[in-house]
Write a protein that holds these residues in place. Structure first.
Motif, PDB file in Angstrom:
ATOM      1  N   ALA A  70      -5.180   0.101   1.640  1.00 30.89           N
ATOM      2  CA  ALA A  70      -5.448   1.490   1.260  1.00 30.89           C
ATOM      3  C   ALA A  70      -6.129   2.242   2.401  1.00 30.89           C
ATOM      4  CB  ALA A  70      -6.311   1.519   0.010  1.00 30.89           C
ATOM      5  N   PRO A  71      -5.406   2.482   3.510  1.00 32.00           N
ATOM      6  CA  PRO A  71      -6.034   3.164   4.635  1.00 32.00           C
ATOM      7  C   PRO A  71      -6.191   4.667   4.436  1.00 32.00           C
ATOM      8  CG  PRO A  71      -3.753   2.742   5.139  1.00 32.00           C
ATOM      9  CD  PRO A  71      -4.042   2.103   3.792  1.00 32.00           C
ATOM     10  N   ASP A  72      -5.350   5.250   3.576  1.00 29.00           N
ATOM     11  CA  ASP A  72      -5.333   6.707   3.434  1.00 29.00           C
ATOM     12  C   ASP A  72      -5.005   7.051   1.994  1.00 29.00           C
ATOM     13  OD1 ASP A  72      -5.015   9.423   3.568  1.00 29.00           O
ATOM     14  OD2 ASP A  72      -3.312   9.386   4.923  1.00 29.00           O
ATOM     15  N   GLY A  73      -5.973   7.514   1.253  1.00 26.92           N
ATOM     16  CA  GLY A  73      -5.780   7.822  -0.155  1.00 26.92           C
ATOM     17  C   GLY A  73      -5.021   9.101  -0.430  1.00 26.92           C
ATOM     18  N   ASP A  74      -4.656   9.867   0.594  1.00 25.63           N
ATOM     19  CA  ASP A  74      -4.007  11.158   0.376  1.00 25.63           C
ATOM     20  C   ASP A  74      -2.487  11.097   0.325  1.00 25.63           C
ATOM     21  OD1 ASP A  74      -6.461  12.377   0.297  1.00 25.63           O
ATOM     22  OD2 ASP A  74      -6.449  12.887   2.423  1.00 25.63           O
ATOM     23  N   ARG A  75      -1.896  10.005   0.696  1.00 20.58           N
ATOM     24  CA  ARG A  75      -0.435   9.934   0.715  1.00 20.58           C
ATOM     25  C   ARG A  75       0.099   9.536  -0.664  1.00 20.58           C
ATOM     26  NH1 ARG A  75       0.400   5.604  -1.384  1.00 20.58           N
ATOM     27  NH2 ARG A  75      -0.759   3.805  -0.786  1.00 20.58           N
TER      28      ARG A  75
ATOM     29  N   GLY B   2       0.800  -1.221   0.000  1.00 22.19           N
ATOM     30  CA  GLY B   2       0.000   0.000   0.000  1.00 22.19           C
ATOM     31  C   GLY B   2       0.831   1.268   0.000  1.00 22.19           C
ATOM     32  N   HIS B   3       2.021   1.199   0.568  1.00 21.46           N
ATOM     33  CA  HIS B   3       2.925   2.357   0.547  1.00 21.46           C
ATOM     34  C   HIS B   3       3.662   2.468  -0.787  1.00 21.46           C
ATOM     35  CE1 HIS B   3       2.625   3.736   4.699  1.00 21.46           C
ATOM     36  NE2 HIS B   3       2.427   2.457   4.996  1.00 21.46           N
TER      37      HIS B   3
END
Length: 130
Positions: A58-63, A34-35
């Motif tokens: 995909a915990p955070d779509g902004d990174r 995911g990273h």
């Protein structure tokens, strides 16, 4: 595919002791993946997985996606799995080949095609440069 079915595939491929160990390894590998992939790609993959796994991927779509090679991928998996750095490649392959069985071929090919050489083998695919 259900969560327990996915973990059974990982457990069988990785020859892990039980579902709990397979779940720990799966979370570690998907977190690193995911990273590494673009947020949109992570979100696309997450939608195709059981929700518990998709949330890890995909915990955070902004990174932004991080740019690291296969050795760093393995190192990061090893850091998450505890005293298992020498088995990180084994762990990554067990999880990512199960992922490859779950995700439609064209979707997987698109995402793997965006990764550097070497990653394709983790998904059970030949190197795209062959």
């Amino acid at each position: 595919m259900r969560y327990d079915e996915f973990l059974t595939r990982v457990r069988e491929r990785g020859e892990y002791y039980d579902q709990e160990e397979a779940a720990h390894i799966t979370r570690a590998v998907l977190e690193v993946l995911g990273h590494r992939v673009a947020p949109g790609d992570a979100a696309d993959l997450a939608r195709l997985l059981p929700s518990a796994l998709g949330e890890v991927l995909a915990p955070d779509g902004d990174r932004p996606a991080e740019d690291f090679g296969i050795e760093e991928f393995h190192r990061r998996v090893g850091m998450r799995t505890g005293p298992r750095p020498r088995t990180a490649q084994w762990d990554a392959t067990a999880v990512l080949t199960a992922l490859a069985d779950t995700v439609p071929g064209e979707e997987l090919d698109r995402i793997v095609g965006r990764l550097p050489a070497g990653y394709a083998s983790l998904f059970g695919k030949g190197d795209p440069s062959d």
